[in-house]
Enzyme design. Sequence first.
Site, PDB file in Angstrom:
ATOM      1  N   ARG A   1       7.305  -0.025   1.632  1.00  0.00           N
ATOM      2  CA  ARG A   1       7.088  -1.176   2.646  1.00  0.00           C
ATOM      3  C   ARG A   1       5.911  -1.977   2.296  1.00  0.00           C
ATOM      4  O   ARG A   1       4.974  -1.539   1.836  1.00  0.00           O
ATOM      5  CB  ARG A   1       6.834  -0.557   4.078  1.00  0.00           C
TER       6      ARG A   1
ATOM      7  N   ARG B   1       0.700  -1.241  -0.037  1.00  0.00           N
ATOM      8  CA  ARG B   1      -0.168   0.007  -0.128  1.00  0.00           C
ATOM      9  C   ARG B   1       0.782   1.093  -0.070  1.00  0.00           C
ATOM     10  O   ARG B   1       0.605   2.341  -0.591  1.00  0.00           O
ATOM     11  CB  ARG B   1      -0.843   0.078   1.107  1.00  0.00           C
ATOM     12  N   TYR B   2       1.957   1.098   0.678  1.00  0.00           N
ATOM     13  CA  TYR B   2       2.924   2.472   0.890  1.00  0.00           C
ATOM     14  C   TYR B   2       3.918   2.028  -0.021  1.00  0.00           C
ATOM     15  O   TYR B   2       4.247   1.009  -0.295  1.00  0.00           O
ATOM     16  CB  TYR B   2       3.423   2.455   2.340  1.00  0.00           C
TER      17      TYR B   2
ATOM     18  N   CYS C   1      -9.228 -12.561  18.048  1.00  0.00           N
ATOM     19  CA  CYS C   1     -10.016 -11.239  18.650  1.00  0.00           C
ATOM     20  C   CYS C   1     -11.332 -11.181  17.764  1.00  0.00           C
ATOM     21  O   CYS C   1     -11.078 -11.108  16.545  1.00  0.00           O
ATOM     22  CB  CYS C   1      -8.887 -10.212  18.325  1.00  0.00           C
TER      23      CYS C   1
ATOM     24  N   CYS D   1     -11.127  -8.679  14.744  1.00  0.00           N
ATOM     25  CA  CYS D   1     -10.042  -8.777  13.990  1.00  0.00           C
ATOM     26  C   CYS D   1     -10.324  -8.478  12.590  1.00  0.00           C
ATOM     27  O   CYS D   1     -11.155  -8.637  11.753  1.00  0.00           O
ATOM     28  CB  CYS D   1      -9.744 -10.144  13.838  1.00  0.00           C
TER      29      CYS D   1
ATOM     30  N   CYS E   1      -3.841 -17.935  14.458  1.00  0.00           N
ATOM     31  CA  CYS E   1      -3.555 -17.106  15.724  1.00  0.00           C
ATOM     32  C   CYS E   1      -3.611 -18.057  17.085  1.00  0.00           C
ATOM     33  O   CYS E   1      -4.265 -19.080  17.005  1.00  0.00           O
ATOM     34  CB  CYS E   1      -4.518 -16.028  15.811  1.00  0.00           C
TER      35      CYS E   1
ATOM     36  N   ASP F   1     -11.250  -0.816  13.261  1.00  0.00           N
ATOM     37  CA  ASP F   1     -11.832  -0.805  11.763  1.00  0.00           C
ATOM     38  C   ASP F   1     -13.223  -1.495  12.047  1.00  0.00           C
ATOM     39  O   ASP F   1     -13.724  -2.292  12.530  1.00  0.00           O
ATOM     40  CB  ASP F   1     -11.023  -1.792  11.281  1.00  0.00           C
TER      41      ASP F   1
ATOM     42  N   LYS G   1      -2.924   4.641   6.892  1.00  0.00           N
ATOM     43  CA  LYS G   1      -3.170   5.042   8.545  1.00  0.00           C
ATOM     44  C   LYS G   1      -3.092   6.542   8.440  1.00  0.00           C
ATOM     45  O   LYS G   1      -2.139   7.104   7.911  1.00  0.00           O
ATOM     46  CB  LYS G   1      -1.914   4.451   9.403  1.00  0.00           C
TER      47      LYS G   1
ATOM     48  N   ARG H   1      -8.731  -8.888   9.959  1.00  0.00           N
ATOM     49  CA  ARG H   1      -8.300  -9.850   9.159  1.00  0.00           C
ATOM     50  C   ARG H   1      -9.349 -11.099   9.314  1.00  0.00           C
ATOM     51  O   ARG H   1      -8.813 -12.174   8.895  1.00  0.00           O
ATOM     52  CB  ARG H   1      -6.765  -9.959   9.038  1.00  0.00           C
TER      53      ARG H   1
ATOM     54  N   ASP I   1      -7.218   3.783  10.096  1.00  0.00           N
ATOM     55  CA  ASP I   1      -6.812   3.116   9.088  1.00  0.00           C
ATOM     56  C   ASP I   1      -7.947   3.345   8.046  1.00  0.00           C
ATOM     57  O   ASP I   1      -9.120   2.904   8.144  1.00  0.00           O
ATOM     58  CB  ASP I   1      -6.588   1.649   9.238  1.00  0.00           C
TER      59      ASP I   1
HETATM   60  C1  LIG Z   1       0.134  -0.878   8.876  1.00  0.00           C
HETATM   61  C2  LIG Z   1       0.607  -1.033   7.683  1.00  0.00           C
HETATM   62  C3  LIG Z   1       1.993  -0.774   7.343  1.00  0.00           C
HETATM   63  C4  LIG Z   1       3.040  -0.224   8.260  1.00  0.00           C
HETATM   64  O1  LIG Z   1       2.576   0.899   8.502  1.00  0.00           O
HETATM   65  P1  LIG Z   1       3.708   2.020   9.540  1.00  0.00           P
HETATM   66  O2  LIG Z   1       2.795   3.188   9.696  1.00  0.00           O
HETATM   67  O3  LIG Z   1       4.843   2.024   8.860  1.00  0.00           O
HETATM   68  O4  LIG Z   1       3.817   1.303  10.818  1.00  0.00           O
HETATM   69  C5  LIG Z   1       2.447  -1.252   6.173  1.00  0.00           C
HETATM   70  N1  LIG Z   1       1.691  -2.017   5.111  1.00  0.00           N
HETATM   71  C6  LIG Z   1       0.306  -2.052   5.413  1.00  0.00           C
HETATM   72  C7  LIG Z   1      -0.572  -2.511   4.403  1.00  0.00           C
HETATM   73  C8  LIG Z   1      -0.183  -1.517   6.579  1.00  0.00           C
HETATM   74  O5  LIG Z   1      -1.348  -1.745   7.202  1.00  0.00           O
HETATM   75  S1  SF4 Z   2      -6.151  -9.137  15.669  1.00  0.00           S
HETATM   76 FE1  SF4 Z   2      -6.680 -10.881  14.311  1.00  0.00          FE
HETATM   77  S2  SF4 Z   2      -4.708 -11.277  13.366  1.00  0.00           S
HETATM   78 FE2  SF4 Z   2      -4.177 -10.152  15.267  1.00  0.00          FE
HETATM   79  S3  SF4 Z   2      -4.015 -11.869  16.966  1.00  0.00           S
HETATM   80 FE3  SF4 Z   2      -6.346 -11.085  16.988  1.00  0.00          FE
HETATM   81  S4  SF4 Z   2      -7.390 -12.616  15.493  1.00  0.00           S
HETATM   82 FE4  SF4 Z   2      -4.995 -12.604  15.206  1.00  0.00          FE
END
Ligand SMILES: *Cc1c(COP(=O)(O)O)cnc(C)c1O
Ligand code: SF4
Length: 374
Positions: A124, A120-121, A137, A140, A133, A301, A345, A142, A338
């Site tokens: 990174r 996305r960025y 949670c 979550c 996991c 989220d 973010k 994801r 986010d």
């Molecule tokens: C959170 C995240 C990062 C890391 O973001 P930082 O602000 O550098 O900690 C990188 N890629 C994705 C897709 C993210 O969701």
């Molecule tokens: S937030 Fe989602 S990915 Fe993170 S520990 Fe909890 S269940 Fe696992």
Amino acid sequence: MYPHDNISFWTSGQGLWKHVPAHLWNDWRWQMQNRITTAAQLEAFMPLTARERDGFLAVKNRLAFAVTPHFFNLIDRENPDCPIRRQIVPVTEENIFSEGETDDPVGEEKSSPVPGLVHRYPDRVLLLSTDRCACYCRYCTRSRLVSNARGYDFHPHLDAGLRYIAEHREIRDVLVSGGDFFLLSDEKINDLLSRLRAIPHVEFLRVGSRVPVFLPQRITPALCEILKRHGPIWLSLHINHPRECTRELAEAAERLAFAGVVLGNQSVLLRGVNDDETVMRSLVHRLLMMRIRPYYLYACDKISGSAHFRVPVIRGIEIIRSLRGKTSGYAIPQFVIDAPGGGGKIPVNPDYLEAFLSDGSVRLKNFLGKEFLY
Ligand SMILES: *Cc1c(COP(=O)(O)O)cnc(C)c1O
Ligand code: SF4
């Protein structure tokens, strides 16, 4: 008790599993094999409310339920509003979908050039290493892929992900997450870190993990040795409430820190868990005592069925404001949202800058509300 608040601290131990030999209790594989994963198992340990019993019916095809014995011991079994319990035991509301909620709230799928890699960025990437996991949670982000309750059938395409990273020289920072990377075997962890370290333009390696909280037994000397070998590794933990700060977590954090791992924390602002100035202050103080620097506080989220966890954004800002100036600057995380759909973010912190004046000076307000010109 900790002298600056009245929340008990550093206590944990075997709790309901006192009969289990210590060598088993301290073995992370025993903890994983003895997780509580069904409503019937949970009900054998504590009374469930009607909302919780009902919540389990929704869980089957949305997000699995699992809790390690270590983390279960942190639940106040008499209190349905226990902040630990709220995070992991499903309730009826999880089946209520509100306006704007989706299964991929931060748009990861559309920024995913290779399955399991989110770019996305510019510099990174996020690399998803597993769908498992130690506990799940309920909020979550994801949940579409972790625990495989929805038949997403996530398999990390690590070879394809590594090839993508190797081919994109602008990537200097790789965040390995999941699921939880630390649930993989030492061999797999060592292998992935070695292969990432072999890519010359990857200069910053970090891991996101909740394992030290859910399963501190996993942070073995052997794992720490691997992390040390491939260091510097930066590790973002996910700790939401001061009661999660057990003696076991503190010891795991110390092993990690002594292996040169740099520790940060990402909390999610959750209603009835940590949407309170006193709770947040005691959390961030404990983090500092464990060498863990608070990094982000996330607004929750908009994952489907999470409205009961959401807190008005203004409360998050008030909580950050309650910390600024009143405790160590190191203790204060960045509050971020986010952006829905994939904007990344966005920091939303209290504003201390009142005005830009025409002569180039600025009008400021300090933590006590007093005005200053600079
Ligand atoms: C959170 C995240 C990062 C890391 O973001 P930082 O602000 O550098 O900690 C990188 N890629 C994705 C897709 C993210 O969701
Ligand atoms: S937030 Fe989602 S990915 Fe993170 S520990 Fe909890 S269940 Fe696992």
